[in-house]
Design an enzyme around this catalytic site. Structure first.
Site, PDB file in Angstrom:
ATOM      1  N   TYR A  13     -61.580 -37.732 -42.480  1.00  0.00           N
ATOM      2  CA  TYR A  13     -61.530 -36.639 -43.455  1.00  0.00           C
ATOM      3  C   TYR A  13     -62.304 -35.425 -42.948  1.00  0.00           C
ATOM      4  O   TYR A  13     -61.781 -34.310 -42.883  1.00  0.00           O
ATOM      5  CB  TYR A  13     -62.089 -37.096 -44.815  1.00  0.00           C
ATOM      6  N   LYS A  73     -61.050 -31.642 -41.798  1.00  0.00           N
ATOM      7  CA  LYS A  73     -61.538 -30.403 -42.440  1.00  0.00           C
ATOM      8  C   LYS A  73     -62.147 -29.474 -41.383  1.00  0.00           C
ATOM      9  O   LYS A  73     -61.944 -28.260 -41.414  1.00  0.00           O
ATOM     10  CB  LYS A  73     -62.563 -30.702 -43.536  1.00  0.00           C
ATOM     11  N   THR A 107     -66.105 -28.155 -46.598  1.00  0.00           N
ATOM     12  CA  THR A 107     -67.020 -29.180 -47.117  1.00  0.00           C
ATOM     13  C   THR A 107     -68.302 -29.302 -46.294  1.00  0.00           C
ATOM     14  O   THR A 107     -68.282 -29.070 -45.081  1.00  0.00           O
ATOM     15  CB  THR A 107     -66.295 -30.555 -47.114  1.00  0.00           C
ATOM     16  N   ASP A 108     -69.371 -29.725 -46.945  1.00  0.00           N
ATOM     17  CA  ASP A 108     -70.629 -29.970 -46.213  1.00  0.00           C
ATOM     18  C   ASP A 108     -70.511 -31.181 -45.285  1.00  0.00           C
ATOM     19  O   ASP A 108     -71.388 -31.411 -44.439  1.00  0.00           O
ATOM     20  CB  ASP A 108     -71.814 -30.134 -47.180  1.00  0.00           C
ATOM     21  N   GLU A 109     -69.433 -31.962 -45.430  1.00  0.00           N
ATOM     22  CA  GLU A 109     -69.288 -33.152 -44.572  1.00  0.00           C
ATOM     23  C   GLU A 109     -69.044 -32.790 -43.118  1.00  0.00           C
ATOM     24  O   GLU A 109     -69.205 -33.642 -42.244  1.00  0.00           O
ATOM     25  CB  GLU A 109     -68.174 -34.054 -45.107  1.00  0.00           C
TER      26      GLU A 109
END
Ligand code: DAU
Length: 344
Positions: free
Chosen positions: A147, A151, A122-124
């Site tokens: 989260y 990841k 994810t870009d997060e």
């Protein structure tokens, strides 16, 4: 190819499974899914009679099961994950198990059996991005929520296996994805289904947070391209460049449905809420020739139209499962009350 797709009964996973079976008639898929709250057999309905697809109920952290399944395939594509930021604030431990321990179990099996693993990320992991900047694959990981930390932990394990053991791994970092069959807890499917029921849309904070919106079919196509053509050990950003503040997206959504703007309820913010995600996606475009096929308008409208046309799919979740309602009350009960509204 013979693929083990994990989390293939979830939102992006099931989109990927369907797309691969359509585009690669010779391929076979073993679909391993724990069928927890967001994994849904209805997402792969219609594939029961297809001899190229087999759904296995199980957990990616189950080393014995994973070992057996990995032996029989050429590559693994890992969609299985806990994915909702708000839930990670309520129960961080389950994110550690699925997104770190589960990835480790997959890695260990692909390492021993000499297979390829594509880790969907994810870009997060880049954290909160200042205006004007676009994250590149070489930028440092600066996670802020449980989260995104989990990841990033899964990614770092992948990288470490590539460096230490030469394990064949690839990582994709996707932006905010929408489309058919997304569990109605994320902003877009939650707000469409709330609006269809004339319930308030709980916008966090000032609604000026920016996300880059990507259609699920485009995201799935990027993952498949990276799996087949990507360079081992590399990371690829996947985003469409559709950067909009949430409030603008919400207003467009209501206008498309013909619903009034006074359904918008500004509620207390998500703790640690990242203001902006934005990525540079030159690498996947220049190296692999990927590009999104839909504009932002098409992405949003096709998503909305799917929920309008498939009310039985989401009504079964919203009305038929205690999970949805328990979560909704916990997450939104007090927030909507603070905004002078009711969670219904
Ligand atoms: O960026 C990729 C990520 O996008 C994925 O890795 C995650 O799995 C996915 O959940 C998504 O994360 P976000 O936190 O950005 O998605 P979400 O739909 O939860 O929220 C989108 C924006 O809308 C965010 O700024 C928070 C806001 N929001 C969300 C909800 C659920 C609200 O204002 N109200 C809400 O009720």
């Amino acid at each position: 190819m013979k693929l083990l797709v994990t989390g293939g009964a979830g939102f992006i996973g099931s989109t990927y499974v369907r797309q691969v079976l359509d585009n690669h008639p010779e391929d076979e898929i073993v679909n391993l899914d724990a069928l927890t709250y967001a994994g849904n057999p209805a997402n792969v309905r219609g594939l029961e009679g297809d001899p190229r697809h087999r759904l296995v109920r199980g957990d990616i952290a189950d080393a014995e099961l994973v070992d057996e399944l990995v032996q029989s395939v050429d590559a693994v594509v890992n969609f299985a994950a806990e994915t909702h930021v708000d839930r990670s604030l309520l129960d961080p431990g389950s994110f550690l198990r699925a997104n770190v321990q589960g990835v480790y179990v997959l890695l260990d099996a692909v390492r021993r059996h000499g297979k390829r693993l594509l880790q969907v990320s994810t870009d997060e992991v880049y954290g909160d991005i200042t205006p004007g900047k676009h994250s590149r694959e070489t930028d440092p990981v600066e996670t802020r929520s449980p989260y995104s930390a989990a990841k990033a932990g899964g990614e770092l394990f992948c990288k470490s296996f590539f460096v230490s053991f030469g394990t064949d791994v690839l990582i994709t970092r996707g932006s905010n994805t929408i489309g058919p069959r997304q569990y109605p807890e994320k902003m877009i499917p939650l707000f469409i289904t709330n609006a269809l029921r004339d319930q308030p849309l709980p916008v966090y904070g000032d609604g000026m947070q920016i996300r880059d919106w990507l259609y699920s079919e485009d995201h799935a196509a990027a993952i498949d391209l990276v799996l087949r053509k990507g360079r081992s050990g590399e990371i690829y950003n996947v985003g469409a460049g559709n950067e909009y503040p949430n409030i603008e997206v919400v207003r467009t959504l209501l206008a498309h449905l013909g619903k009034p703007a006074d359904l918008i309820a500004y509620v207390p913010d998500r703790p640690g809420h990242d203001r902006r995600y934005a990525m540079n996606t030159d690498k996947i475009r220049d190296e692999l020739g990927w590009e999104p096929t839909r504009t932002f308008g098409m992405t949003l409208h096709e998503t909305i139209d799917w929920y309008v046309g498939n009310q039985e799919w989401w009504a079964a979740i919203r009305d038929g499962s205690s999970d949805f309602n328990d979560y909704y009350q916990k997450q939104y009960g007090w927030r909507l009350e603070a905004a002078g509204q009711s969670a219904g």
